[in-house]
Design a protein around this motif. Structure first.
Motif, PDB file in Angstrom:
ATOM      1  N   PHE A  77       0.932  -1.234   0.015  1.00  0.00           N
ATOM      2  CA  PHE A  77      -0.289   0.228   0.142  1.00  0.00           C
ATOM      3  C   PHE A  77       0.895   1.387   0.181  1.00  0.00           C
ATOM      4  N   SER A  78       0.331   2.845  -0.951  1.00  0.00           N
ATOM      5  CA  SER A  78       0.777   3.545  -0.776  1.00  0.00           C
ATOM      6  C   SER A  78       1.034   4.061   0.656  1.00  0.00           C
ATOM      7  N   GLN A  79       2.005   5.237   0.924  1.00  0.00           N
ATOM      8  CA  GLN A  79       2.260   5.824   1.846  1.00  0.00           C
ATOM      9  C   GLN A  79       2.052   7.448   2.018  1.00  0.00           C
ATOM     10  N   PHE A  80       2.085   7.733   3.017  1.00  0.00           N
ATOM     11  CA  PHE A  80       1.412   9.837   3.295  1.00  0.00           C
ATOM     12  C   PHE A  80       2.771   9.802   4.381  1.00  0.00           C
ATOM     13  N   TRP A  81       2.824  11.286   4.689  1.00  0.00           N
ATOM     14  CA  TRP A  81       3.164  11.871   5.905  1.00  0.00           C
ATOM     15  C   TRP A  81       2.368  12.995   6.188  1.00  0.00           C
ATOM     16  N   ILE A 120       1.403  15.177   2.533  1.00  0.00           N
ATOM     17  CA  ILE A 120       2.612  14.792   1.690  1.00  0.00           C
ATOM     18  C   ILE A 120       2.627  13.618   1.202  1.00  0.00           C
ATOM     19  N   VAL A 121       1.575  12.513  -0.140  1.00  0.00           N
ATOM     20  CA  VAL A 121       1.784  11.553  -0.843  1.00  0.00           C
ATOM     21  C   VAL A 121       3.566  10.810  -0.647  1.00  0.00           C
ATOM     22  N   LYS A 122       4.591   9.545   0.126  1.00  0.00           N
ATOM     23  CA  LYS A 122       5.651   9.641   0.197  1.00  0.00           C
ATOM     24  C   LYS A 122       5.853   8.845  -1.011  1.00  0.00           C
ATOM     25  N   SER A 123       4.746   7.918  -1.322  1.00  0.00           N
ATOM     26  CA  SER A 123       4.839   6.855  -1.801  1.00  0.00           C
ATOM     27  C   SER A 123       3.361   6.107  -2.337  1.00  0.00           C
ATOM     28  N   THR A 124       3.635   6.028  -3.486  1.00  0.00           N
ATOM     29  CA  THR A 124       2.958   4.766  -4.359  1.00  0.00           C
ATOM     30  C   THR A 124       3.609   3.896  -4.884  1.00  0.00           C
ATOM     31  N   THR A 125       2.695   2.905  -4.802  1.00  0.00           N
ATOM     32  CA  THR A 125       3.272   1.643  -4.796  1.00  0.00           C
ATOM     33  C   THR A 125       3.808   1.461  -6.360  1.00  0.00           C
ATOM     34  N   GLU A 126       4.978   0.505  -6.749  1.00  0.00           N
ATOM     35  CA  GLU A 126       5.314   0.582  -7.959  1.00  0.00           C
ATOM     36  C   GLU A 126       5.005  -0.895  -8.436  1.00  0.00           C
TER      37      GLU A 126
END
Length: 158
Positions: A77-81, A120-126
């Motif tokens: 899953f994607s992550q955010f701060w 802030i969106v940290k990462s989305t699933t690659e």
């Protein structure tokens, strides 16, 4: 097992207190400032697939809860701060079941009447599809505030 889940949900609701009874701000509220060219925004939610995308809003009260939609998402899953009033970044990981994420205030920030929330969106699933079907998007469906709290737009830099 289902009985334990119900008990856990009741305990969480009781701990949340007035935030459950609070006001939900729709994601198309004019007070929310979005990073340009990164979001699709409607009354039902704000969606991005772009790491680094952000939004900011000023709110009153002592906490705010971000509501999410993960029905189309798959793991990892994607992550955010989140960050309040320029404080430390707190990392969150989306999960199944449309989780809610609370950003509560602590000293010294809790003494102020209004607070700047940054997400802030940290990462989305690659490893999952970004386009069709879109299974890696970060979707926020609302911001729940304490009862009686308000929002306003953050000051823009010149």
């Amino acid at each position: 097992m289902d009985f334990l889940r119900v008990i856990f949900a009741v305990v969480l609701c009781a701990q949340a207190g007035s935030a459950i009874d609070g006001r939900i701000i729709e994601m198309n509220d004019s007070s929310i400032l979005y990073s340009p060219y990164n979001w699709v925004v409607s009354p039902s939610g704000a969606k991005t697939i772009n790491p680094g995308a952000y939004f900011r809003v000023v709110f009153t009260g002592q906490s705010c809860t971000l509501l999410t939609d993960t029905t189309a998402s798959v793991g990892p899953f994607s992550q955010f701060w989140t960050r309040i009033d320029g404080g430390p970044l707190e990392q969150h990981v989306l999960a199944p079941g449309n989780p809610a994420f609370t950003a509560a205030l602590g000293p010294p920030f809790s003494a102020s009447n209004s607070h700047l929330l940054e997400v802030i969106v940290k990462s989305t699933t690659e490893t999952q599809s970004r386009w069709a079907p879109q299974s890696t998007a970060v979707i926020f469906t609302g911001v729940r505030l304490d009862a009686g709290a308000t929002v306003s737009a953050p000051r823009r830099k010149p």
